[in-house]
Design a protein around this motif. Structure first.
Motif, PDB file in Angstrom:
ATOM      1  N   ALA A   1      -6.361   6.870  -1.189  1.00  0.00           N
ATOM      2  CA  ALA A   1      -6.654   8.300  -1.044  1.00  0.00           C
ATOM      3  C   ALA A   1      -5.819   8.901   0.080  1.00  0.00           C
ATOM      4  CB  ALA A   1      -8.143   8.488  -0.751  1.00  0.00           C
ATOM      5  N   GLY A   2      -5.509  10.180  -0.041  1.00  0.00           N
ATOM      6  CA  GLY A   2      -4.707  10.861   0.962  1.00  0.00           C
ATOM      7  C   GLY A   2      -5.382  10.889   2.325  1.00  0.00           C
ATOM      8  N   LEU A   3      -4.553  10.832   3.363  1.00  0.00           N
ATOM      9  CA  LEU A   3      -5.051  10.761   4.737  1.00  0.00           C
ATOM     10  C   LEU A   3      -4.921  12.121   5.419  1.00  0.00           C
ATOM     11  CD1 LEU A   3      -6.074   8.525   6.700  1.00  0.00           C
ATOM     12  CD2 LEU A   3      -3.748   8.372   7.550  1.00  0.00           C
ATOM     13  N   VAL A   4      -5.970  12.540   6.117  1.00  0.00           N
ATOM     14  CA  VAL A   4      -5.940  13.798   6.868  1.00  0.00           C
ATOM     15  C   VAL A   4      -6.234  13.505   8.334  1.00  0.00           C
ATOM     16  CG1 VAL A   4      -6.652  15.154   4.870  1.00  0.00           C
ATOM     17  CG2 VAL A   4      -8.400  14.261   6.423  1.00  0.00           C
ATOM     18  N   PRO A   5      -5.900  14.433   9.237  1.00  0.00           N
ATOM     19  CA  PRO A   5      -6.159  14.204  10.662  1.00  0.00           C
ATOM     20  C   PRO A   5      -7.609  13.812  10.936  1.00  0.00           C
ATOM     21  CG  PRO A   5      -4.783  16.140  10.378  1.00  0.00           C
ATOM     22  CD  PRO A   5      -5.192  15.703   9.006  1.00  0.00           C
ATOM     23  N   ASP A   6      -7.776  12.848  11.847  1.00  0.00           N
ATOM     24  CA  ASP A   6      -9.081  12.306  12.245  1.00  0.00           C
ATOM     25  C   ASP A   6      -9.738  11.504  11.125  1.00  0.00           C
ATOM     26  OD1 ASP A   6      -8.988  13.236  14.853  1.00  0.00           O
ATOM     27  OD2 ASP A   6      -9.923  15.144  14.348  1.00  0.00           O
ATOM     28  N   ALA A   7      -8.910  10.900  10.268  1.00  0.00           N
ATOM     29  CA  ALA A   7      -9.460  10.027   9.216  1.00  0.00           C
ATOM     30  C   ALA A   7     -10.210   8.853   9.833  1.00  0.00           C
ATOM     31  CB  ALA A   7      -8.335   9.521   8.314  1.00  0.00           C
TER      32      ALA A   7
ATOM     33  N   GLY B   1       0.828  -1.200   0.000  1.00  0.00           N
ATOM     34  CA  GLY B   1       0.000   0.000   0.000  1.00  0.00           C
ATOM     35  C   GLY B   1       0.861   1.248   0.000  1.00  0.00           C
ATOM     36  N   LEU B   2       0.459   2.235  -0.790  1.00  0.00           N
ATOM     37  CA  LEU B   2       1.095   3.554  -0.740  1.00  0.00           C
ATOM     38  C   LEU B   2       0.197   4.461   0.080  1.00  0.00           C
ATOM     39  CD1 LEU B   2       2.321   4.187  -4.412  1.00  0.00           C
ATOM     40  CD2 LEU B   2       3.653   3.427  -2.440  1.00  0.00           C
ATOM     41  N   ALA B   3       0.709   4.962   1.186  1.00  0.00           N
ATOM     42  CA  ALA B   3      -0.096   5.782   2.081  1.00  0.00           C
ATOM     43  C   ALA B   3       0.603   7.100   2.345  1.00  0.00           C
ATOM     44  CB  ALA B   3      -0.348   5.038   3.391  1.00  0.00           C
ATOM     45  N   GLY B   4      -0.151   8.043   2.866  1.00  0.00           N
ATOM     46  CA  GLY B   4       0.403   9.347   3.214  1.00  0.00           C
ATOM     47  C   GLY B   4      -0.658  10.420   3.083  1.00  0.00           C
ATOM     48  N   LYS B   5      -0.312  11.615   3.503  1.00  0.00           N
ATOM     49  CA  LYS B   5      -1.269  12.712   3.409  1.00  0.00           C
ATOM     50  C   LYS B   5      -1.371  13.170   1.950  1.00  0.00           C
ATOM     51  CE  LYS B   5       1.998  16.452   4.386  1.00  0.00           C
ATOM     52  NZ  LYS B   5       2.422  17.462   5.379  1.00  0.00           N
ATOM     53  N   PRO B   6      -2.406  13.923   1.612  1.00  0.00           N
ATOM     54  CA  PRO B   6      -2.537  14.413   0.239  1.00  0.00           C
ATOM     55  C   PRO B   6      -1.321  15.238  -0.196  1.00  0.00           C
ATOM     56  CG  PRO B   6      -4.574  14.774   1.455  1.00  0.00           C
ATOM     57  CD  PRO B   6      -3.538  14.340   2.461  1.00  0.00           C
TER      58      PRO B   6
END
Length: 391
Positions: free
Chosen positions: A75-81, A4-9
């Motif tokens: 999809a990009g991850l943001v705080p409180d995802a 998986g490729l993860a991270g914030k937008p």
């Protein structure tokens, strides 16, 4: 196997994904370019056994075998995802499919917590790493905590194994009983009555489960935009950090696809094979300087190390003719299978086909021609014939 490729937008995930798959995905300098997960195929690199013989297999290039794996750009991850903010629910649901995660971090610090562009160096890459860990842990905690009071009483009343109950509750997050058992012992909760677990206990447990079930490697991306890469900016206690430039890797792959250069993914150099226009020459000179100073773009290294180090996999080559190393139709080394280190011959037989595993007799080491028992442990690069009574 899925990475998986993860991270914030806006950290460069989609650029990373395109650079390893050459899939046609949208890349833009704003948050949530990726809304639905992108699925593709990437390739790990390993030495091909055919180099030991006079005849080449035709499946490798210059002695390097490219073994396919699945990769997913979520999809990009943001705080409180974990509470559903942003595209959090979709992100976490997609990521459950991954056996390991490449966390793409904007090492240049040019994006805020939401993925919006800011002045380079203003962001905090180290906080981005901790943030993803926290979101995954709280996601698992909220799943585990659902009906836990009732489930914990059932564990005690019916004598259910704790690791089975925890894994069953977290099965949707890709957690196995082995993951749960490891975490229970690491936290000491295996010897504590589940009905007495506190919220803090359960969060500690989920933190350990996250580490075990979703091992992670950090791609410190966009280092090409920094005058000096300060690795301390992205320090992490328990993760491997690899400086990467997904943009440079994509430029190299695109130029190679266009026939302008010859380039092997992960290499520290390339060869120009066509006349360049001024823009191409300028761009490739910039990439050459990057390779000269850093050795590679780091992208292929991330893929290889995620599979061979994080997941501790080996590559095994099944054949039907142990003398020629071919299948029935004469193809040499036709398949390359990824297996967990420590796997044995019978497990290899089941990997090929259930019937072959069910009717396994013995295996043959194609190099030594020695007969191998079902529990013989396989090694990386083994060429193996499976003998079975299956039709």
């Amino acid at each position: 196997m899925t990475l998986g490729l993860a991270g914030k937008p806006n950290a460069g995930k989609s650029t990373f994904f395109k650079s390893v798959t050459m899939a046609d995905v949208e890349i833009a300098n704003y948050p949530f370019t990726t809304i639905h997960a992108n699925h593709g195929v990437a390739y790990i690199q390993t030495d091909c056994p055919c180099t030991e013989r006079e005849t080449r297999c035709g499946k490798c290039k210059d002695g390097i075998r490219y073994v396919p794996i699945d990769i997913i750009d979520v999809a990009g991850l943001v705080p409180d995802a974990h509470k559903g903010k942003g595209l959090g629910n979709a992100f976490l649901d997609d990521l459950r499919q991954a056996q390991a995660i490449i966390h793409v971090v904007d090492a240049s610090g040019s994006t805020d917590a939401e993925g919006n562009p800011i002045d380079p160096g203003s962001g905090n890459p180290a906080a981005d790493i901790a943030f993803l860990d926290y979101e995954l842990e709280m996601w698992m905690y909220e799943i585990l905590n659902r009906n836990w009071a009732k489930l914990s009483r059932k564990i005690k009343a019916e004598g259910i194994k704790i690791e089975d109950a925890v894994a069953d509750q977290l099965s949707g997050a890709g957690v196995s009983p082995e993951h749960a058992n490891y975490a229970l012992h690491e936290t000491g909760l295996h010897s504590t009555e589940p009905t007495k677990w506190t919220e803090e206990d359960m969060i500690r447990l989920c933190k350990s489960i996250r580490k075990e079930s979703k091992p992670m490697i950090i791609a410190a991306n966009k280092f090409d935009t920094m005058e000096n890469l300060n690795i301390s900016l992205v320090e992490s206690e328990d993760k491997t950090i690899i400086p990467t430039s997904a943009a440079a890797e994509l430029a190299l792959k695109s130029a190679a696809k266009a026939g302008i250069i010859q380039y092997k993914p992960g290499a520290g150099s390339f060869e120009v094979t066509a006349e360049l226009n001024p823009a191409q020459e300028k761009g490739l000179n910039a990439v050459k300087q990057l390779l000269d100073s850093h050795g590679s773009t780091g992208v292929q290294e991330c893929i290889n190390r995620a599979v061979f180090e994080l997941l501790d996999m080996i590559v095994v080559y099944p054949v039907e003719d142990e003398g020629k190393w071919t299948n029935k139709t004469g193809d040499m080394l036709p398949d390359a299978y990824l297996m967990k280190r420590g796997s044995n011959c019978k497990e290899m037989a089941y990997k090929i086909h259930t019937d072959i595993g069910d009717h396994f007799l013995y295996a043959v080491d194609a190099r030594t021609k020695m007969r191998l028992a079902e529990k013989h442990e396989l090694k990386n690069g083994d060429v193996i014939k499976i003998v079975s009574t299956a039709k």
